[in-house]
Design a protein around this motif. Structure first.
Motif, short mmCIF file in Angstrom:
data_model
loop_
_atom_site.label_atom_id
_atom_site.label_comp_id
_atom_site.label_asym_id
_atom_site.label_seq_id
_atom_site.Cartn_x
_atom_site.Cartn_y
_atom_site.Cartn_z
N MET A 247 13.02 2.36 -20.03
CA MET A 247 12.14 2.08 -21.16
C MET A 247 12.55 0.81 -21.89
SD MET A 247 13.68 4.73 -23.98
CE MET A 247 12.50 4.17 -25.21
N MET A 248 11.74 0.46 -22.86
CA MET A 248 12.04 -0.70 -23.70
C MET A 248 12.03 -0.26 -25.17
SD MET A 248 9.76 -4.13 -24.05
CE MET A 248 9.69 -5.07 -25.56
N THR A 249 13.00 -0.77 -25.93
CA THR A 249 13.02 -0.48 -27.36
C THR A 249 12.98 -1.79 -28.14
OG1 THR A 249 15.44 -0.47 -27.25
CG2 THR A 249 14.34 1.67 -27.24
N VAL A 250 12.21 -1.77 -29.22
CA VAL A 250 12.24 -2.91 -30.14
C VAL A 250 12.36 -2.37 -31.56
CG1 VAL A 250 9.70 -3.14 -30.03
CG2 VAL A 250 11.08 -5.00 -30.98
N GLY A 251 13.38 -2.81 -32.26
CA GLY A 251 13.63 -2.31 -33.61
C GLY A 251 13.06 -3.27 -34.64
N GLU A 252 12.44 -2.69 -35.65
CA GLU A 252 11.99 -3.51 -36.77
C GLU A 252 13.16 -3.62 -37.74
OE1 GLU A 252 8.41 -3.75 -40.06
OE2 GLU A 252 9.68 -2.00 -39.91
N ILE A 253 13.79 -4.79 -37.78
CA ILE A 253 15.03 -4.93 -38.53
C ILE A 253 14.85 -5.94 -39.67
CG2 ILE A 253 17.53 -5.27 -38.37
CD1 ILE A 253 16.68 -3.21 -36.34
N ALA A 254 14.53 -5.41 -40.84
CA ALA A 254 14.37 -6.27 -42.01
C ALA A 254 15.71 -6.91 -42.37
CB ALA A 254 13.86 -5.45 -43.19
#
Ligand code: TEU
Ligand code: CA
Length: 553
Positions: A247-254
């Protein structure tokens, strides 16, 4: 050092804000069957993955980012069968599906929160962040993203709960292991259904500050993010969930700086595959070429040999890129193509937000009542509460309202722009009569046609994905010129982000030969000679001109 190849690094992601994409049942709200109906269109762009915004059951105070049941599909979006069909039909077309999961908070209508707030002794009390008040007021002076305080008093139990976003979005307590395990179980449920990727919402906020004390400047909300324990949670999440799937993960990192960001995606740390940082979209209100180039250089350096990043200029939270960072009047098509060229040739995974591929623009509604964005409305109420002039506050909030990107997708010039048979939940941008997919399909030089070319290039040219990156334009305020290089293939990208022509002078011969021979790969003006050879090594670029050249010896 060249990055290790992986399918997810080669992705081109198309973000579908389903409620504004296509309405099939005439209730004025887009839905999952609408996404299914348009899969052939999405496929025709050449993208490899769809990111679908949250569709779980939700009171919809923040358009699905307030989940009340993680295991169901919200009625507005459709049924579970529709979701299963969406997965199957996406896969049948050779594309992948990325789901958007909200694990920093739930809705205040989620059964967990109802139970947690029922009594101080509730077994789920510790699943959320509860604190006693201080001197008859909230525990600290911290803000939330959407309100002057991140604390809300629960009359029933006399304590305050924390909400980093709206009052109706109580934060989960990630220090509680039982809660975390329940979240991992939920993630596995969707991955077992065939989801290929996760976009993880508001991840930088999971770990809470270690002590509940006032801060000097509550407006600078960085204190809500990057607190100790965050990386332990992500490593645990990876161990419990991600590593078991392809799978692929992308984090929303403010508030990720390059140094902080690298910690999330470093391939040796087993956390996330990639991330979104907000040094551009949140932190650069208007185009600033010098600043932008600096951001790109710093990220490329920080991630080199360690991890992989993302490229985007807009999403459902940000004003459309051609309006905010290009020119949406005289040079709408040129600047839309220029920004696209940049996003698709800089290092990192390109994200396309629905409608961007036809150069959709931001919107200006006439009254606050026409806006739906909770962030904007709350801010409006807050500012007016301070005694400010309503008209002035309204005008100041319009340019960055999140509704700028949430207007319905413009399919054709017909009734409701082809969005559906009923009046849409949010007003259309009146320019749909001019800017729409049908029109773009009939024009071989449309923004849409250009996106297709650009995306197709990536499939056949690994230099766009894995090539080394060197900026050769220094601090020039208009021109952005960089080289991508992979195993002897060398590309030069030249961008003129300006309304006048500008000349770029190559300071040294590329490829070591005195005369440079360049072959045009793609350009956004019709009349560009396909080869270039100039002893003076000067190149003039027209307003918003973008060119990609290959160096040929
Ligand atoms: O956004 C969270 C976020 O942290 C912000 O930086 C975001 O860029 C900001 O809202 C811009 O104005 C996510 C979702 O993308 C957003 O739609 C949700 O409202 C929010 O989380 C809460 O779940
Ligand atoms: Ca509908």
């Amino acid at each position: 050092m060249q990055a290790k190849p992986a399918w997810w690094k080669e992705s081109v992601v198309y973000q579908v804000y389903w409620r504004s994409f296509r309405d099939t049942n005439g209730d004025g709200i887009g839905d999952l069957p609408g996404v299914i109906e348009k899969l052939d269109y999405i496929k025709s762009l050449g993208v490899t993955m769809l990111w679908i915004n949250p569709f779980n059951e939700s009171p919809d105070k923040d358009n699905g980012y307030d989940v009340s049941d993680y295991y169901t599909v919200m009625k507005k979006a459709g049924r579970m069968e529709d979701f299963d069909q969406l997965v199957a039909e996406t896969h049948a077309r050779g594309m992948k599906l990325m789901m958007d999961v909200v694990v920093n908070h739930t809705s205040d209508r989620h059964p967990w929160f109802i139970e947690s707030s029922s009594s101080i002794n509730s077994p789920k009390r510790d699943w959320y962040v509860w604190q006693d008040g201080v001197h008859g007021g909230p525990p600290t002076n911290w803000r939330s993203y959407f309100n002057p305080s991140c604390w809300e008093l629960d009359e029933n139990t006399g304590q305050y709960y924390m909400h980093s976003f709206a009052i109706e979005q109580p934060d989960l307590n990630w220090a509680n292991k039982e809660m975390r395990m329940e979240i991992y179980k939920m993630l596995r449920y969707w991955l077992d259904k065939g989801v290929d990727g996760l976009r993880l919402d508001a991840l930088a906020l999971l770990a809470k500050p270690q002590s509940y004390t006032d801060v000097e400047d509550p407006r600078d909300i960085r204190y809500l993010t990057h607190n100790p324990g965050l990386h332990d949670y992500l490593q645990e999440m990876n161990h419990e969930v991600f590593r078991h799937y392809d799978m692929m993960t992308v984090g929303e990192i403010a508030f990720a700086t390059p140094e902080l960001g690298a910690l999330f995606v470093d391939e040796d740390r087993s956390e996330l595959n990639t991330l979104f940082h907000f040094e551009v979209a949140d932190e650069m209100p208007e185009w600033d070429m010098v600043r932008y180039k600096q951001i790109q250089r710093q990220w490329a350096e920080a991630l080199e040999g360690r991890g992989f990043g993302s490229q985007f200029l807009n999403n459902h939270d940000h004003t459309r890129q051609v309006t905010r960072y290009g020119n949406d009047t005289e040079y709408r098509e040129e600047s839309a193509k220029l920004l696209a060229t940049m996003i698709h040739t800089l290092p990192g995974i390109p994200y396309i937000y629905q409608g961007e591929e036809i150069g959709m623009t931001g919107v200006r509604y006439e009254t606050i009542g026409e806006y739906k964005d909770i962030a904007m409305i709350n801010k409006y109420v807050e500012e007016i509460g301070k005694g400010k002039d309503p008209a002035a506050v309204f005008q100041s909030l319009q340019p960055l309202s999140r509704d700028n990107s949430r207007t319905p997708m413009q399919w054709n010039a017909g009734r409701y722009a082809g969005f559906g048979s009923a009046e849409p939940w949010i007003k259309l941008n009146p320019n749909y009569e001019r800017i729409n997919v049908e029109q773009a399909e009939s024009d071989p030089n449309s923004v849409l046609a250009f996106y297709r070319e650009l995306i197709a290039l990536r499939k056949n040219n690994p230099v766009m994905v894995y090539g080394d990156f060197t900026d050769i334009s220094g601090d020039d305020p208009h021109l952005y010129v960089y080289v991508r290089e992979l195993e002897g293939t060398e590309w030069i990208v030249l961008l003129n982000h300006g309304e006048e022509a500008h000349i770029f002078t190559f300071s040294e011969p590329i490829c070591g030969s005195e005369t440079m021979n360049l072959k045009l790969v793609l350009g956004n003006y019709e009349s560009t000679s396909s080869t270039w050879n100039d002893e003076d090594r000067k190149m003039e670029l027209r307003p918003y001109e973008a060119r990609i050249y290959e160096v040929v010896s």
